[in-house]
Design a protein around this motif. Structure first.
Motif, PDB file in Angstrom:
ATOM      1  N   PHE A   1     -12.786   2.041  -4.213  1.00 57.30           N
ATOM      2  CA  PHE A   1     -11.647   1.581  -4.990  1.00 57.30           C
ATOM      3  C   PHE A   1     -12.000   1.478  -6.464  1.00 57.30           C
ATOM      4  N   ALA A   2     -11.050   1.839  -7.321  1.00 58.30           N
ATOM      5  CA  ALA A   2     -11.171   1.654  -8.764  1.00 58.30           C
ATOM      6  C   ALA A   2      -9.994   0.821  -9.222  1.00 58.30           C
ATOM      7  N   SER A   3     -10.252  -0.123 -10.118  1.00 58.80           N
ATOM      8  CA  SER A   3      -9.208  -0.991 -10.641  1.00 58.80           C
ATOM      9  C   SER A   3      -8.290  -0.207 -11.574  1.00 58.80           C
ATOM     10  N   ALA A   4      -7.000  -0.509 -11.512  1.00 63.38           N
ATOM     11  CA  ALA A   4      -6.016   0.094 -12.411  1.00 63.38           C
ATOM     12  C   ALA A   4      -5.329  -1.026 -13.180  1.00 63.38           C
ATOM     13  N   THR A   5      -5.067  -0.821 -14.449  1.00 60.21           N
ATOM     14  CA  THR A   5      -4.433  -1.822 -15.280  1.00 60.21           C
ATOM     15  C   THR A   5      -2.923  -1.726 -15.156  1.00 60.21           C
ATOM     16  N   THR A   6      -2.287  -2.859 -14.859  1.00 62.93           N
ATOM     17  CA  THR A   6      -0.833  -2.882 -14.746  1.00 62.93           C
ATOM     18  C   THR A   6      -0.170  -3.515 -15.955  1.00 62.93           C
ATOM     19  N   GLY A   7      -0.885  -4.397 -16.652  1.00 56.40           N
ATOM     20  CA  GLY A   7      -0.318  -5.069 -17.809  1.00 56.40           C
ATOM     21  C   GLY A   7       0.634  -6.206 -17.461  1.00 56.40           C
ATOM     22  N   VAL A   8       0.682  -6.581 -16.191  1.00 53.96           N
ATOM     23  CA  VAL A   8       1.552  -7.681 -15.779  1.00 53.96           C
ATOM     24  C   VAL A   8       0.737  -8.716 -15.014  1.00 53.96           C
ATOM     25  N   ASN A   9       1.251  -9.937 -14.978  1.00 56.61           N
ATOM     26  CA  ASN A   9       0.595 -11.008 -14.244  1.00 56.61           C
ATOM     27  C   ASN A   9       1.576 -11.595 -13.234  1.00 56.61           C
ATOM     28  N   VAL A  10       2.181 -10.731 -12.434  1.00 60.20           N
ATOM     29  CA  VAL A  10       3.115 -11.128 -11.386  1.00 60.20           C
ATOM     30  C   VAL A  10       2.665 -10.470 -10.085  1.00 60.20           C
ATOM     31  N   SER A  11       3.188 -10.948  -8.995  1.00 59.36           N
ATOM     32  CA  SER A  11       2.864 -10.332  -7.707  1.00 59.36           C
ATOM     33  C   SER A  11       3.605  -9.012  -7.566  1.00 59.36           C
ATOM     34  N   LEU A  12       2.880  -7.976  -7.214  1.00 56.85           N
ATOM     35  CA  LEU A  12       3.471  -6.656  -6.981  1.00 56.85           C
ATOM     36  C   LEU A  12       3.750  -6.552  -5.490  1.00 56.85           C
ATOM     37  N   LEU A  13       5.021  -6.616  -5.135  1.00 57.94           N
ATOM     38  CA  LEU A  13       5.428  -6.700  -3.729  1.00 57.94           C
ATOM     39  C   LEU A  13       5.617  -5.348  -3.067  1.00 57.94           C
ATOM     40  N   ALA A  14       5.877  -4.315  -3.850  1.00 57.54           N
ATOM     41  CA  ALA A  14       6.123  -2.992  -3.301  1.00 57.54           C
ATOM     42  C   ALA A  14       5.852  -1.937  -4.363  1.00 57.54           C
ATOM     43  N   MET A  15       5.597  -0.713  -3.903  1.00 58.02           N
ATOM     44  CA  MET A  15       5.480   0.419  -4.821  1.00 58.02           C
ATOM     45  C   MET A  15       5.927   1.669  -4.102  1.00 58.02           C
ATOM     46  N   TRP A  16       6.239   2.684  -4.859  1.00 53.85           N
ATOM     47  CA  TRP A  16       6.749   3.927  -4.299  1.00 53.85           C
ATOM     48  C   TRP A  16       6.321   5.062  -5.203  1.00 53.85           C
ATOM     49  N   GLY A  17       6.181   6.228  -4.644  1.00 53.85           N
ATOM     50  CA  GLY A  17       5.853   7.405  -5.420  1.00 53.85           C
ATOM     51  C   GLY A  17       6.519   8.638  -4.861  1.00 53.85           C
ATOM     52  N   SER A  18       6.638   9.657  -5.709  1.00 48.84           N
ATOM     53  CA  SER A  18       7.202  10.928  -5.270  1.00 48.84           C
ATOM     54  C   SER A  18       6.131  11.977  -5.001  1.00 48.84           C
ATOM     55  N   SER A  19       4.895  11.678  -5.480  1.00 51.59           N
ATOM     56  CA  SER A  19       3.749  12.577  -5.238  1.00 51.59           C
ATOM     57  C   SER A  19       2.473  11.818  -5.557  1.00 51.59           C
ATOM     58  N   ALA A  20       1.340  12.451  -5.337  1.00 56.92           N
ATOM     59  CA  ALA A  20       0.050  11.814  -5.603  1.00 56.92           C
ATOM     60  C   ALA A  20      -0.137  11.488  -7.083  1.00 56.92           C
ATOM     61  N   SER A  21       0.546  12.197  -7.967  1.00 56.25           N
ATOM     62  CA  SER A  21       0.393  11.961  -9.404  1.00 56.25           C
ATOM     63  C   SER A  21       1.558  11.194 -10.010  1.00 56.25           C
ATOM     64  N   ASP A  22       2.474  10.671  -9.187  1.00 60.06           N
ATOM     65  CA  ASP A  22       3.640   9.969  -9.704  1.00 60.06           C
ATOM     66  C   ASP A  22       3.971   8.779  -8.807  1.00 60.06           C
ATOM     67  N   ILE A  23       3.403   7.588  -9.169  1.00 61.52           N
ATOM     68  CA  ILE A  23       3.734   6.391  -8.395  1.00 61.52           C
ATOM     69  C   ILE A  23       4.465   5.412  -9.261  1.00 61.52           C
TER      70      ILE A  23
ATOM     71  N   ILE B   1       0.855  -1.186   0.000  1.00 60.20           N
ATOM     72  CA  ILE B   1       0.000   0.000   0.000  1.00 60.20           C
ATOM     73  C   ILE B   1       0.892   1.238   0.000  1.00 60.20           C
ATOM     74  N   TRP B   2       0.503   2.271  -0.747  1.00 54.90           N
ATOM     75  CA  TRP B   2       1.245   3.521  -0.788  1.00 54.90           C
ATOM     76  C   TRP B   2       0.270   4.657  -1.082  1.00 54.90           C
ATOM     77  N   GLY B   3       0.443   5.773  -0.431  1.00 59.06           N
ATOM     78  CA  GLY B   3      -0.414   6.907  -0.706  1.00 59.06           C
ATOM     79  C   GLY B   3       0.064   8.182  -0.064  1.00 59.06           C
ATOM     80  N   THR B   4      -0.653   9.248  -0.382  1.00 56.01           N
ATOM     81  CA  THR B   4      -0.309  10.568   0.130  1.00 56.01           C
ATOM     82  C   THR B   4      -1.295  11.064   1.179  1.00 56.01           C
ATOM     83  N   SER B   5      -2.444  10.386   1.286  1.00 57.69           N
ATOM     84  CA  SER B   5      -3.442  10.778   2.287  1.00 57.69           C
ATOM     85  C   SER B   5      -4.408   9.621   2.495  1.00 57.69           C
ATOM     86  N   ASP B   6      -5.283   9.750   3.475  1.00 57.46           N
ATOM     87  CA  ASP B   6      -6.250   8.671   3.717  1.00 57.46           C
ATOM     88  C   ASP B   6      -7.371   8.648   2.691  1.00 57.46           C
ATOM     89  N   SER B   7      -7.369   9.595   1.756  1.00 58.62           N
ATOM     90  CA  SER B   7      -8.373   9.593   0.694  1.00 58.62           C
ATOM     91  C   SER B   7      -7.736   9.504  -0.694  1.00 58.62           C
TER      92      SER B   7
END
Length: 82
Positions: A60-82, A35-41
């Motif tokens: 929640f809204a589904s987002a397309t990743t184009g991969v069929n692997v387990s996503l173990l981590a994610m990171w972002g620099s802002s709400a519009s860049d993950i 899980i990663w985010g910039t706020s509780d909303s």
């Protein structure tokens, strides 16, 4: 924010803590691993099979990743860049 936390887990589990742990419905059964985010909303959750969901405060809204692997981590620099 202070006194708040989020957690993810098996079978689409998302929990919010604001003095007590409460489930938040995702509508999926896939295991969630990160899980990663910039706020509780504005945050993202991801997991098994390339599952990725975006939470916008009302659900929640589904987002397309184009991969069929387990996503173990994610990171972002802002709400519009993950």
């Amino acid at each position: 924010g202070p006194g708040q936390a989020w957690a993810v887990g098996n079978a689409g589990t998302v929990l919010r803590f604001d003095g007590a742990w409460r489930p938040v419905s995702t509508g999926i059964d896939n295991d969630l691993l990160t899980i990663w985010g910039t706020s509780d909303s504005d945050f993202w959750v991801a997991g098994v099979g390339g599952t990725m969901l975006h939470y916008t405060g009302s659900g929640f809204a589904s987002a397309t990743t184009g991969v069929n692997v387990s996503l173990l981590a994610m990171w972002g620099s802002s709400a519009s860049d993950i």
